[in-house]
Write a protein that holds these residues in place. Structure first.
Motif, PDB file in Angstrom:
ATOM      1  N   PRO A  44       0.819  -1.215   0.000  1.00 43.52           N
ATOM      2  CA  PRO A  44       0.000   0.000   0.000  1.00 43.52           C
ATOM      3  C   PRO A  44       0.852   1.263   0.000  1.00 43.52           C
ATOM      4  N   ILE A  45       0.333   2.281  -0.655  1.00 47.99           N
ATOM      5  CA  ILE A  45       1.020   3.562  -0.622  1.00 47.99           C
ATOM      6  C   ILE A  45       0.513   4.401   0.541  1.00 47.99           C
ATOM      7  N   GLN A  46      -0.605   4.007   1.073  1.00 51.54           N
ATOM      8  CA  GLN A  46      -1.103   4.722   2.252  1.00 51.54           C
ATOM      9  C   GLN A  46      -1.945   3.761   3.082  1.00 51.54           C
ATOM     10  N   THR A  47      -1.733   3.843   4.368  1.00 46.58           N
ATOM     11  CA  THR A  47      -2.533   3.053   5.279  1.00 46.58           C
ATOM     12  C   THR A  47      -3.178   3.987   6.291  1.00 46.58           C
ATOM     13  N   ILE A  48      -4.462   3.901   6.402  1.00 41.95           N
ATOM     14  CA  ILE A  48      -5.181   4.723   7.377  1.00 41.95           C
ATOM     15  C   ILE A  48      -5.672   3.786   8.466  1.00 41.95           C
ATOM     16  N   ASP A  49      -5.195   4.006   9.657  1.00 39.46           N
ATOM     17  CA  ASP A  49      -5.552   3.067  10.714  1.00 39.46           C
ATOM     18  C   ASP A  49      -6.141   3.771  11.930  1.00 39.46           C
ATOM     19  N   THR A  50      -6.936   4.777  11.666  1.00 37.89           N
ATOM     20  CA  THR A  50      -7.531   5.475  12.798  1.00 37.89           C
ATOM     21  C   THR A  50      -8.843   4.843  13.230  1.00 37.89           C
ATOM     22  N   PHE A  51      -9.302   3.863  12.533  1.00 41.59           N
ATOM     23  CA  PHE A  51     -10.584   3.256  12.868  1.00 41.59           C
ATOM     24  C   PHE A  51     -10.462   2.401  14.125  1.00 41.59           C
ATOM     25  N   GLN A  52     -11.584   2.323  14.805  1.00 37.87           N
ATOM     26  CA  GLN A  52     -11.597   1.541  16.032  1.00 37.87           C
ATOM     27  C   GLN A  52     -12.083   0.113  15.780  1.00 37.87           C
ATOM     28  N   ASP A  53     -12.684  -0.078  14.651  1.00 37.11           N
ATOM     29  CA  ASP A  53     -13.257  -1.392  14.404  1.00 37.11           C
ATOM     30  C   ASP A  53     -13.247  -1.635  12.890  1.00 37.11           C
ATOM     31  N   SER A  54     -13.745  -2.770  12.552  1.00 33.11           N
ATOM     32  CA  SER A  54     -13.750  -3.179  11.147  1.00 33.11           C
ATOM     33  C   SER A  54     -14.345  -2.098  10.248  1.00 33.11           C
ATOM     34  N   VAL A  55     -13.692  -1.856   9.159  1.00 34.70           N
ATOM     35  CA  VAL A  55     -14.189  -0.878   8.191  1.00 34.70           C
ATOM     36  C   VAL A  55     -15.011  -1.644   7.168  1.00 34.70           C
ATOM     37  N   MET A  56     -16.241  -1.226   7.007  1.00 34.05           N
ATOM     38  CA  MET A  56     -17.158  -2.014   6.209  1.00 34.05           C
ATOM     39  C   MET A  56     -17.256  -1.540   4.768  1.00 34.05           C
ATOM     40  N   SER A  57     -17.102  -0.277   4.594  1.00 31.78           N
ATOM     41  CA  SER A  57     -17.413   0.244   3.273  1.00 31.78           C
ATOM     42  C   SER A  57     -16.514   1.440   2.997  1.00 31.78           C
ATOM     43  N   VAL A  58     -16.148   1.578   1.752  1.00 24.66           N
ATOM     44  CA  VAL A  58     -15.332   2.719   1.384  1.00 24.66           C
ATOM     45  C   VAL A  58     -15.870   3.294   0.084  1.00 24.66           C
ATOM     46  N   ARG A  72      -2.598  13.184   7.128  1.00 20.91           N
ATOM     47  CA  ARG A  72      -1.562  13.424   6.131  1.00 20.91           C
ATOM     48  C   ARG A  72      -1.595  12.354   5.053  1.00 20.91           C
ATOM     49  N   PRO A  73      -2.063  12.722   3.883  1.00 25.44           N
ATOM     50  CA  PRO A  73      -2.010  11.754   2.796  1.00 25.44           C
ATOM     51  C   PRO A  73      -0.582  11.606   2.308  1.00 25.44           C
ATOM     52  N   SER A  74      -0.274  10.428   1.851  1.00 27.86           N
ATOM     53  CA  SER A  74       1.080  10.232   1.347  1.00 27.86           C
ATOM     54  C   SER A  74       1.219  10.969   0.021  1.00 27.86           C
ATOM     55  N   PRO A  75       2.388  11.450  -0.268  1.00 30.06           N
ATOM     56  CA  PRO A  75       2.588  12.238  -1.491  1.00 30.06           C
ATOM     57  C   PRO A  75       2.182  11.477  -2.747  1.00 30.06           C
ATOM     58  N   ILE A  76       2.468  10.214  -2.743  1.00 30.81           N
ATOM     59  CA  ILE A  76       2.152   9.436  -3.943  1.00 30.81           C
ATOM     60  C   ILE A  76       0.645   9.318  -4.112  1.00 30.81           C
ATOM     61  N   LEU A  77      -0.041   9.261  -2.991  1.00 29.96           N
ATOM     62  CA  LEU A  77      -1.502   9.203  -3.064  1.00 29.96           C
ATOM     63  C   LEU A  77      -2.043  10.492  -3.667  1.00 29.96           C
TER      64      LEU A  77
END
Lengths: 303, 990
Positions: free
Chosen positions: A143-157, B640-645
């Protein structure tokens, strides 16, 4: 009101055909960008490409090791992306049916996956409480970005041109604005099953596990309306808006499909679409046509 | 006998049809021709072998194939036996048998059976032993076994007996019997003869016969055995023990904690065996018992465990129906001692399992219980009654005159007092026959007895009382009722107490409402005047309103949602609730005139009650208001989004130029990662805004290093307080240089050139050292101007530009200011390591260009350092940081740096050689240059710099040599012009 009543008459309520082929529950069904084709995926570990207007089964894509939970096609219809309980995200070539790339990174089941506007990024949401973005243009599968601020399972994006919007079981809808560099957390207090955007991208529809569909204003975060009457307590079920944003469509655990009027939230129509849980609903981008899928293994086309 | 086993004895008729692909083409042709051949006259027919080849050849027509295949079947034909000296291997006996003179076809012609002695010719019983062994191994193959290979037991069993035993057996003896126990009575003999005749007549044995023979099985056995040619020694029935096939240890009981499965298991086992569906059922059972319910579809991979997630949550799966088959009881019983089929072993046993065994388990019906039987034991008189003495003491009576009677009464009373009333009853019984006990029934001394009994009881109870009284008090303290009384609770309705534990739903509600009433006295709604019933016209609504009031002012356990929710929609309910609130307020106001507020309505008697009410009322008023405004709740954070994103979303990185939040580095060297600006396309727009930050950061640096810059002549020269920019001016290109280069393109003194190159080398060595030093100190490094890169194409002209640049120094120095203003930003922080790794290869190329450029820059450096050679020492750190700034790279300090430096080196070599080639043929070089440029454009924003001091030194030396040797004016001019062109293109791109 009379105008909306006439519009309500045109809601897709008659079954045009059923697309059968899946062995087991169908977990998601999606129109492609222009609505000429649709994709479905399910517990039989396959993706299927259909022409819902003729009922033709075009192709089957097999590679997933477990159930496939979500699928999305690129806007140019050349690529697919799918995710499933095997923790993999597969990037497919539509024509050849081959997997171009597998994106790794999720530690657990992946619930939802979407292409961005330019088909350059795949954003996925997983049970591992993360949203991850993968680059389709590089060879890297990380991944080029990981967002992990969620407290529980992420269901939909869901993605807009500048935002990543994800709904989680922790009761929040989080909007990540890439342009602003801001994370907006809308706490709804109830697990969010599915989110979908209005066609003008100003409103957000969140299907919560307290059997309520909530309509939020995306910019202010206030709740505009609540839609009730259906049953949604334990399954991941889709909701969406009709192509003209006049009605809210949602499935129910008893196999019914509900139509609510957007503004005043009365149930304008409901009918039994399936014998069991309606897992997914997809509305045609331009016409009054709708797809529903169910755990009974059927996909129905409604016009 | 068992008809089921007959299924396995197959009889095959006819010849099996051969599969076509099995036969060779020639053979097929032979078969096809066979019919035709037969039609031909005899002299025209050809003899062919089974392969379809001609068998016989003429003397000269056979050719090669005559001896090759046809005669002896080997390639070589006959090979004479080679001579072997018998002197050496004397003992070796040449074994020759018939088979050594026969070929395959001959053997086949013999019917496949080799010559051997007949089985009947069995002098010592070897043949029989062999036969038995074969039989055993065959059986073993048919039977599943945990132990692979033959069963040793059966092979070790002596298959033959000595002749004595055989004779004895022929005489009727059986193993396990004493010899004198032979049957010799004539009656038996005659019966035996008759049976033999019968057997001869019928041929086969039927059930009737077996029934008859079961009378005397043992003797019959002997008879039958004598009829047979071959015997198998143990004529005791051989039971086949089923081998252990599971993988548990001995004594393991899988049903230890689940005995209910044991019956099921045995049932299934026997069923499977009976119906020859053993495998199928057990397999299904295995699936079922282990997996529970799974989703339909395909199997899970062998290495994957089944998880919770694999369960079919929708429960719409196709559950496997287990078909129950009725089993006859007799089959089960016969199954337990399964007997080896005698016929298989080559002789006939006339035993059969009795269908009805004599041995029966006797079962008795349970005893009949009379209707009037009471399961409880009743004491005629409870002990308790003795203790429950009457409080009123009987009058004191003088003892009777008879002393013995008085004693008897005393003793009796004491006894009764201690043991209870039933003793008295016993005595009463006795008194009917015995005159002595008449006092019990009212005879003489009755009153005295009563008195005495009372006294004794008093005494007895008096002993007990202290304990019991104490316990009574303590238990009194603890009862709920007492506590309730103390707390002022209203006791629960008696009716609920009497109810059975299984309360109906309605009763539950009642109970709940009772509980509601427990803590506070109910508002007497009945007492409300008619005016206070605002919804009198709608009784249902009034009921709800009353409920609402109760909920509102009532504390304690609240009955949640007693009112059926289904009838009303949420909106209706909300509206009604508002109505209720208003009505309640109105009522309150009305009462307020009578000085009755909700609190006083309850007229709380004690302080304790008030305490409860106050709390609950607060709760009820606060809670509903609390819940509403909470959701939806909006919060905002920085993300902060990654630059590549950002790039992939085609958005300008909002955090571009801002430092990443630096995590605490583990060690300074390891975690210092510098990030480049990520988005080239957006750079132009960002430049103006970033300038300020850039200035600020540089100011900080120069402040910190101000001590070292005091005697810096370079700074004086450029009249700038920031040596960084001077450094930049020296080591980085700016666009204006090009014109200068072209203009100043003059023949260069070779000595001067080499001198300059040498200095460049020295400088680079020093630079690398300084750089590594600076890194250790963790200094921030200003980035290079991005468009500087466009100079990289001038590699081949490096030597040429060296000289020209000497003359350009002055100009360069003057441009310091411009450079500074256009310096791009640097990002310090955690670079995405993955991205770094992925791009190292390309970065290597970048790096090389970078270095080429620095090489170009070396002459001015040389000049300046001559002016002030001590500058290196005094401001080493500053140089270091400047250098890094000029390179504008990510420094990857993690262990990968080694590998990446390898990449750099190798790619640099490649690149270099390419350029050399290009120098020889300028056309190809220009092509490669444009290619580089394209690449660079793509990867501009991802550059890594890995310090590799030693390698660069070597490289530079080499490169310098080659370039200085080959550089010529002609080349140089071409290079410059071309370079200039590229530069222009570049700028257009920006």
């Amino acid at each position: 009101m009379s105008s909306s009543a006439t519009v309500a008459q045109q809601l897709p309520r008659t079954e045009a055909r059923a697309l059968s082929g899946h062995e087991g529950a169908v977990l998601a069904v999606r129109f492609n960008r222009d609505g000429n084709y649709c994709l479905s995926c399910g517990k039989d570990r396959t993706l299927r490409l259909w022409n819902p207007h003729t009922g033709a089964h075009v192709k089957t894509y097999k590679s997933h090791a477990r159930e496939v939970r979500d699928v999305h096609s690129s806007s140019d219809n050349s690529k697919l992306v799918s995710c499933g309980a095997d923790r993999q995200i597969f990037y497919w070539d539509v024509a050849s049916g081959r997997v171009i790339r597998k994106f790794r990174g999720h530690n657990s089941e992946v619930n939802s996956v979407k292409f961005n506007e330019y088909n350059a990024v795949v954003v996925s949401a997983g049970y591992d409480r993360t949203v991850r973005a993968f680059d389709c243009r590089s060879q890297s599968s990380d991944p080029i970005q990981t967002i992990d601020t969620f407290q529980d399972s992420v269901m939909s994006v869901n993605l807009t041109k500048t935002e990543i919007i994800a709904g989680s079981v922790d009761g929040t809808v989080r909007t990540f604005d890439i342009r602003m560099g801001r994370e907006t957390v809308d706490n709804l207090g109830h697990p969010v099953n599915c989110i979908s955007l209005s066609n003008d991208s100003n409103c957000l529809l969140a299907n919560c596990l307290d059997s309520t569909v909530r309509l939020l204003d995306k910019s202010s975060g206030e709740q505009l309306q609540e839609y009730k009457g259906h049953a949604c307590k334990s399954f991941k079920m889709d909701c969406c808006l009709t192509n003209d944003d006049a009605f809210v469509v949602g499935g129910s655990e008893d196999g019914y499909v509900f139509f609510w009027e957007l503004v005043d939230a009365p149930v304008v129509a409901r009918f039994r679409a399936h014998s069991s849980v309606v897992t997914s609903i997809s509305y045609h981008p331009t016409k009054a046509c709708m797809l529903t899928s169910s755990v009974d293994g059927s996909i129905r086309v409604w016009t | 006998m068992g008809h089921g086993s007959d299924d396995e004895d197959l009889v095959v008729y006819g010849t099996p049809i051969e599969r076509e692909e099995d036969t060779s083409a020639r053979k097929r042709r032979a078969i096809a021709e066979a019919g035709q051949l037969r039609a031909l006259p005899a002299w025209k027919q050809e003899v062919r072998d089974e392969q379809g080849r001609r068998r016989f050849h003429g003397a000269f027509t056979g050719g090669f194939s005559a001896g090759f295949y046809n005669t002896v079947g080997s390639k070589e034909g006959w090979t004479p036996q080679t001579f072997t000296s018998s002197r050496k291997n004397r003992a070796e006996v040449k074994k020759q048998s018939i088979s050594s003179f026969l070929d395959e076809e001959d053997i086949k012609g013999m019917g496949g059976s080799a010559l051997e002695t007949s089985q009947q010719y069995d002098t010592f019983g070897f043949t029989a032993a062999e036969h038995a062994r074969k039989q055993a191994s065959k059986e073993q193959k048919e039977r599943p076994s945990a132990i692979p290979g033959p069963i040793p037991d059966e092979l070790l069993v002596p298959a033959t007996n000595s002749i004595g035993v055989t004779l004895l057996m022929k005489m009727g003896w059986r193993q396990g019997r004493s010899i004198r126990d032979s049957h010799a009575d004539s009656l038996y003999e005659s019966r035996r003869n008759a049976r033999r005749a019968f057997l001869a007549f019928s041929g086969t044995r039927d059930d009737e016969d077996q029934d008859q023979s079961s009378d005397k099985p043992i003797s019959d056995q002997a008879v039958v055995g004598s009829l047979e040619e071959m015997r198998v020694p143990g004529s005791t029935p051989v039971y086949v023990l089923h081998p252990k096939q599971d993988l548990h240890g001995l004594g393991y009981d899988p049903f230890k904690h689940a005995p209910e499965f044991r019956d099921r298991k045995t049932l299934q086992k026997s069923r499977g065996r009976d119906h020859k569906t053993n495998e199928v059922s057990t397999r299904g059972d295995f699936l079922k018992s282990n997996s529970g319910q799974y989703a339909p579809g395909f199997g899970i991979g062998a290495l994957e465990d089944l998880d919770v997630e694999d369960e079919d949550i929708y429960a719409s799966g196709f559950a496997y129906e287990q078909t129950e088959v009725d089993i006859e009881a007799s089959q089960i019983t016969s199954d337990h001692n399964y007997k080896l089929d005698g016929r298989k072993r080559g002789f006939n046993l006339s035993f059969k399992i009795a269908s009805n065994s004599e041995y029966k388990l006797e079962r008795y019906l349970p005893p009949e219980i009379p209707d009037d039987f009471d399961a409880r034991h009743k004491f005629p008189t409870p002990i308790q009654s003795a203790i429950n003495f009457s409080d009123s003491a009987p009058p004191e009576v003088p003892p009777p005159e008879d002393n013995s009677l008085a004693l008897l009464i005393d003793g009796c009373a004491a006894m009764v007092a201690r043991c209870g009333k039933h003793i008295e009853d016993l005595y009463k019984e006795k008194s009917k026959t015995n005159q002595q006990f008449l006092f019990l029934t009212g005879g003489d001394g009755c009153k005295y007895y009563v008195r005495k009994l009372w006294e004794n009881q008093q005494k007895y109870v008096g002993q007990q009382r202290p304990d019991s009284a104490k316990s009574n008090i303590s238990s009194d303290k603890l009862t709920a009722e007492n506590r309730g009384k103390i707390l002022g609770e209203r006791p629960l309705d008696r009716s609920t107490k009497l109810q059975s534990p299984s309360l109906s739903a309605k009763e539950a509600v009642q109970l709940q409402s009772n509980l509601v009433d427990t803590f506070v006295k109910p508002l007497s709604l009945d007492g409300l005047q008619e005016s206070e019933k605002p919804f009198a016209n709608d009784p249902a609504k009034q009921v709800r309103f009353e409920q609402f009031l109760r909920d509102k002012y009532k504390g304690g356990l609240r009955a949640a949602n007693i009112a059926p929710a289904g009838a009303m929609s949420e909106a209706d309910r909300a509206r009604e609730r508002l109505d209720f609130e208003a009505a309640a307020e109105a009522i309150e106001k009305g009462k307020g005139e009578n000085a009755i507020d909700p609190l006083s309505v309850f007229s709380l008697p004690g302080m304790t009650e008030q305490r409860f009410v106050a709390a609950t009322q607060q709760e009820s008023s606060v809670l509903p208001q609390d819940e509403k405004p909470i959701y939806p709740r909006r919060e905002q954070f920085e993300w902060r989004p990654s630059p590549i994103l950002c790039k992939r979303f085609d958005i300008i990185d909002p955090f571009m130029g801002k430092p990443m939040p630096v995590q605490r580095p583990r060690s300074k060297i390891e975690n210092l990662i510098f990030m480049t600006e990520s988005n080239k396309g957006s750079l132009v727009e960002m430049e103006s805004s970033s300038r300020h930050t850039q200035h600020a950061s540089m100011e900080g640096i120069t402040d910190a290093e101000s001590q070292g810059t005091t005697n810096d002549t370079v700074i004086e020269l450029s009249s700038m307080p920031k040596p960084v920019d001077l450094y930049k001016a020296i080591f980085s290109d700016d666009s204006d240089d090009d014109t200068d280069e072209i203009l100043n393109n003059q023949p260069v003194d070779p000595v001067k050139t080499s001198e300059g190159a040498n200095m460049a080398l020295n400088r680079l060595v020093a630079e690398d050292f300084l750089e590594s030093l600076g890194k250790e100190l963790g200094l921030e490094v200003p980035p290079e101007r991005p468009n500087i890169l466009s100079r990289s194409e001038t590699l081949s002209g490096a030597g040429a530009s060296v000289s020209s640049q000497n003359e350009r120094i002055a100009t360069d120095v003057m441009k310091v200011k411009e450079n500074q203003s256009s310096i791009s930003m640097v990002k310090v922080g955690n670079a995405n390591e993955d991205a770094l790794l992925a791009s190292t290869e390309k970065l290597g190329l970048k790096y090389e260009k970078q270095e080429n450029r620095t090489e170009n820059r070396s002459p001015p450096m040389h000049k300046q350092s001559r002016n002030d050679s001590s500058r290196y020492d005094s401001s080493s750190e500053r140089h270091k940081s400047r250098k890094r700034r000029s390179h504008d790279h990510i420094w990857n300090g993690t262990p990968e740096s080694d590998s990446s430096s390898e990449h750099h080196r190798s790619s640099r070599r490649k690149h270099h050689s390419r350029h050399r080639k290009g120098r020889r043929s300028p056309d190809t070089e220009s092509a490669s240059d444009t290619r580089h440029e394209r690449k660079r454009k793509e990867k501009r924003h991802r550059r890594t710099y890995t310090p590799d001091t030693d390698s660069s030194e070597y490289e530079y030396k080499e490169r310098y040599k080659s370039s200085s040797k080959r550089s010529s004016d002609k080349d140089r001019s071409r290079e410059h012009s071309r370079h200039h062109k590229h530069r222009r293109e570049d700028r257009a791109d920006y």
